[in-house]
Every structure is written in structure tokens, then in C-alpha cells.
Scaffold this motif. Structure first.
Motif, PDB file in Angstrom:
ATOM      1  N   TYR A  26      -4.348  -6.688  -4.684  1.00  0.00           N
ATOM      2  CA  TYR A  26      -4.446  -6.448  -3.245  1.00  0.00           C
ATOM      3  C   TYR A  26      -5.899  -6.412  -2.789  1.00  0.00           C
ATOM      4  O   TYR A  26      -6.235  -6.919  -1.711  1.00  0.00           O
ATOM      5  CB  TYR A  26      -3.782  -5.119  -2.882  1.00  0.00           C
ATOM      6  N   LEU A  58       3.342   0.027   0.344  1.00  0.00           N
ATOM      7  CA  LEU A  58       2.120  -0.783   0.429  1.00  0.00           C
ATOM      8  C   LEU A  58       1.070  -0.180   1.345  1.00  0.00           C
ATOM      9  O   LEU A  58       0.103  -0.844   1.714  1.00  0.00           O
ATOM     10  CB  LEU A  58       2.452  -2.212   0.866  1.00  0.00           C
ATOM     11  N   ARG A  74       4.856  -9.164  -2.549  1.00  0.00           N
ATOM     12  CA  ARG A  74       3.857  -8.099  -2.575  1.00  0.00           C
ATOM     13  C   ARG A  74       4.094  -7.096  -3.700  1.00  0.00           C
ATOM     14  O   ARG A  74       3.432  -6.075  -3.757  1.00  0.00           O
ATOM     15  CB  ARG A  74       3.858  -7.346  -1.239  1.00  0.00           C
TER      16      ARG A  74
END
Length: 450
Positions: free
Chosen positions: A62, A47, A36
Motif C-alpha cells: 500500500y 483498509l 486490496r
């Protein structure tokens, strides 16, 4: 050495090297083998701003609609350095007959990795934006000493992926952005583990072979291209509140590979030279899973912004690993039974002045591994918690430099590979113990608007 040994041992060798773990590695920050770290800004906020943050072009990894929140043209690039620890303690191992395997080698399988990313976008007109993101959504690696106690289950596991994502965003209204992106994904995998040639040969009457002492190491490499898509929406509910949602499809890959074998001692080397142990080709089907991101971003005051994100990943698509062989033998199957997972995070940004913004976040992430019997040294996954901090420096209104740090606190988890439960483990043996999981991640990125 009996003449009937080669075909029987060849089958065993290829099944071990390709079947059990041809799936890839454990990833440090995200569950399963997901990566990620596409933005230092997102990392510094744990995040929590992934779906709704939309702060620069890198956020299209994303949520592709993020580029609709950025006027004009922009480029962004970054790099993350990951230092992961996966260490097995109190390990016990034995073959299917109960003969113990021992080793003084470390059970540390963590690796360091550098993960780069790049993104660019341009505003075509009042309605459309065009972008391109290049990033690594899955991968990283585990690597153990060749003589460690779990060597028959795994030695090296490495997966490298790269996604090329062209993205088109439509500014449906002044408050709503809708986007679609195409994903071309390249994957390259390297896998190795040892085979207890000593037990196989001793069982066939060889006086020179000793169980656990005459190992053959098999290494297989394979790669493939796969294709998918991503969808995103960004809705500015009020001047201070923004909602984001994105979906990334699964991608099917077929990793074609060739198995190379080598001995670790004169007995196993002689068997390879005599053709008693040979490599061959095979292929493994791998699906990188679909996931969904939902987020909210709220500008509480002129200085303070709050954000939250929820991410669902469809790890249940990885229910088993099937390996087919070039020579026509029966496929090898490894049951995985992974579960779908959720990750939740919250974060905050605080603007000190026009040039400096401070960032922080907290998160939790579920492991897809349902129990100790499905946990392997290749994927010693565990539930984890994140804590992050960072800062963005803007020397001009067009240039931003961000540094972020995130620490992963993983739960201590058990592994219990039972030689009696699967055909594959009958050749690998038993392996049990307790895994310790943790990681440190450092990220740096630069974005420039023009």
C-alpha cells in the motif's frame, strides 16, 4: 450453407470473444477489478490503515515507505479467501430484431478465490531499508452457466495478476521516510462467451439453424508483462500521530491471445467441422490504473488507536477497449467511459493486553461505472460499503498472527445493454436486469521479526 458465411461469421465471432470484455472481471471488495487484500491487518481495519498504518512488511504493497517504520528484518505472509456474489435478477434479453432469449439457468456469476501475498524487508543501515513484496493487485473472476440468459455478453472472465515489487526506503530524518519501488506485473486472462450462430445462419438461409438454439462458445486466453513504479512517504508528525501518502503508477499491458471455438449442438459443431466457424488471434490493450493513498494514524491512548484513509483510483484511463486482429480487419472498439473513484475508510485498534489487539473498520467505495448502459456481466460493479473486524495475537514480541473478516454490502444496480447502441452489441443483443452484489472476505497472516 452459403459459401460466403465463413468470413462474415469469423469476424463476428472474434469481435464478440475479444472486444467487449477482454477487460477482465469484477472484483468483490474494491471497485472495478482492483484487489486490496494484501494484509490481514489492513483488511481487519477496512483498509483505513493502508497509507499510514505501517505495521509490518506487507504494508509496502500500500505504501512502500511502510518498511521504514520497522526496525531490523521481517518477513510477512498471508492469504485471503474471497466469496463473491454477482447475481442478475429479472433478466430480459433479445437479439437485435427483438426475438427474446430465454433460459432457466442461474444468473449467478460470483466465484470464490484465494489470494496469497508475501513480503520481506531488511534494514541495510541507519539510513536505508530494502524490501520485496509479491502480491496480486488486480483480478478475480466471474463465471456463469453456459446456457444462462446473458451468455452472448459473457460466460467466464478471469484475470490473474502478480506484482513483484522491490522497494528501497530512505530514512531522511528520524520522523520522515521516503521510498520508491519498481513493479513488474504479470497478467494472465481467460475470457469466454457464446455467439448466436443460429441467428447468423438462419439469416443466411440455413433451414437447420434456429436463433438462440445453436450457440458457438469462444474462449480466448492471453498474457503479458508490464512495468511501473510506486512512491511513498511516511511522516511521524508527533509521537502519537503519523501521516502517510503513496502513489502507484499505471501499467500498460498488451494481452495477446488465441481464440478457440466449440459448438453446443450438432448444427454448430458441424459448422465448426466444415470450417464455417474458426478461431484466430488478436490482442487487447489494457491499462491497470494509477492510484493515490492518503492516510492518518493517531494513537489516542495507550490502548486505543484511530485511523483514516482516502484512496483515489484513475479509472478514467479505461475509456475504451480496442482489439486488433491478426488478419488485418478493422479494430473492434468498446466504449467504457469509466470515472475516477474515491474510497474512504475509518478504523480503530484496541490493545487488550500485550498479546491481543482487536481491530475494526468501516468503509465506502465508489463504482467507476457511470451508468447502466456501461455495466456489463463481466464487470457488474456497484457502489459498496465495508464492515470489518479482526484480531492480532502476539505470542512473542517478534511473532504476530492476524485474522480478519470483511463483509461487502453492494448497492443493487441496473444493467441495460442496448443492441442498437454499439456494433458489438448488435451481435450480442439486448440484456437488462438488476444486479445484486455482495461478498465475504476472510484473511489470515503471519509476520516475524528477526
Amino acid at each position: 450453407m452459403p459459401r460466403h458465411m465463413p468470413s462474415k461469421f469469423n469476424k463476428l465471432t472474434v469481435a464478440i470473444a475479444l472486444a467487449s470484455g477482454a477487460l477482465i472481471s469484477s472484483q468483490a471488495v474494491a471497485s472495478g477489478f482492483q484487489v486490496r487484500e494484501q494484509s490481514a491487518k489492513a483488511l481487519a481495519n477496512a483498509l483505513s490503515n493502508a497509507a499510514a498504518g505501517a505495521e509490518d512488511a506487507s504494508f509496502m504493497a500500500y505504501n512502500p515507505a511502510a518498511i521504514g517504520n520497522i526496525d531490523g528484518n521481517q518477513v510477512a505472509g498471508g492469504v485471503s479467501y474471497i466469496d463473491a456474489t454477482f447475481e442478475l435478477h429479472d433478466a430480459q434479453a433479445s437479439n437485435v430484431l427483438g426475438l427474446p432469449y430465454t433460459s432457466d439457468a442461474s444468473g449467478e456469476g460470483g466465484e470464490t478465490a484465494v489470494v496469497p501475498s508475501f513480503a520481506a524487508k531488511t534494514q541495510l543501515n541507519d539510513r536505508f531499508d530494502l524490501g520485496l513484496a509479491i502480491y496480486a493487485p488486480y483480478g478475480l473472476s466471474t463465471k456463469y452457466d453456459e446456457d444462462w440468459i446473458g451468455r452472448y455478453h459473457a460466460i467466464e472472465t478471469e484475470l490473474k495478476t502478480i506484482d513483484f515489487q522491490p522497494t528501497l526506503n530512505y530514512r531522511a530524518t528520524e520522523r520522515l521516510n521516503l521510498a520508491v519501488g519498481l513493479r513488474a506485473q504479470y497478467a494472465d486472462a481467460t475470457l469466454s462467451n457464446a455467439t448466436d450462430f443460429g441467428s447468423a445462419a438462419a439469416g443466411m438461409g440455413s433451414p437447420l439453424a434456429t436463433p438462440g438454439r445453436n450457440d458457438v462458445i469462444g474462449t480466448v486466453e492471453g498474457d503479458d508483462w508490464g512495468y511501473g513504479y510506486t512512491l511513498g512517504a511516511l511522516f511521524q508528525v508527533t509521537d502519537k500521530t503519523r501521516l502517510g501518502a503513496s502513489y502507484r503508477s499505471e501499467i500498460d499491458l498488451t494481452l495477446d491471445g488465441e481464440l478457440d471455438v466449440r459448438g453446443t449442438d450438432p448444427v454448430s459443431e458441424a459448422a465448426i467441422d466444415a470450417g464455417a466457424v474458426t478461431g484466430t488471434g488478436g490482442k487487447a490493450e489494457l491499462t491497470t490504473p494509477a492510484n493515490l493513498n492518503l492516510g492518518v494514524y493517531h494513537q489516542l491512548t495507550d490502548r486505543l488507536a484511530l485511523m483514516a484513509n482516502a484512496e483515489w483510483t484513475e479509472w478514467s484511463s479505461f475509456d475504451e477497449l480496442v482489439v486488433e486482429f491478426e488478419d488485418g480487419r478493422d479494430p473492434s472498439r468498446t466504449e467504457e467511459n469509466w470515472d475516477d473513484t474515491w474510497a474512504f475508510s475509518v478504523g480503530a485498534n484496541y490493545s487488550l493486553n500485550r498479546q491481543w489487539m482487536l481491530r475494526a473498520g468501516l468503509g465506502v467505495d465508489e463504482t467507476p461505472v457511470p451508468s447502466a448502459e456501461y455495466r456489463t456481466p463481466r464487470v457488474p460493479d456497484a457502489d459498496r460499503r465495508w464492515a470489518s473486524l479482526g484480531a492480532t495475537w502476539m505470542p512473542t514480541t517478534n511473532l504476530g498472527v492476524t485474522a480478519g473478516y470483511l463483509h461487502v454490502f453492494g448497492d443493487d444496480v441496473e444493467i441495460d445493454q442496448d443492441a442498437t447502441l454499439t456494433n458489438e452489441n448488435a451481435s450480442r443483443g439486448n440484456l437488462s436486469g438488476d444486479y445484486e452484489v455482495e461478498a465475504d472476505v476472510f484473511a489470515l497472516s503471519v509476520d516475524y521479526r528477526f
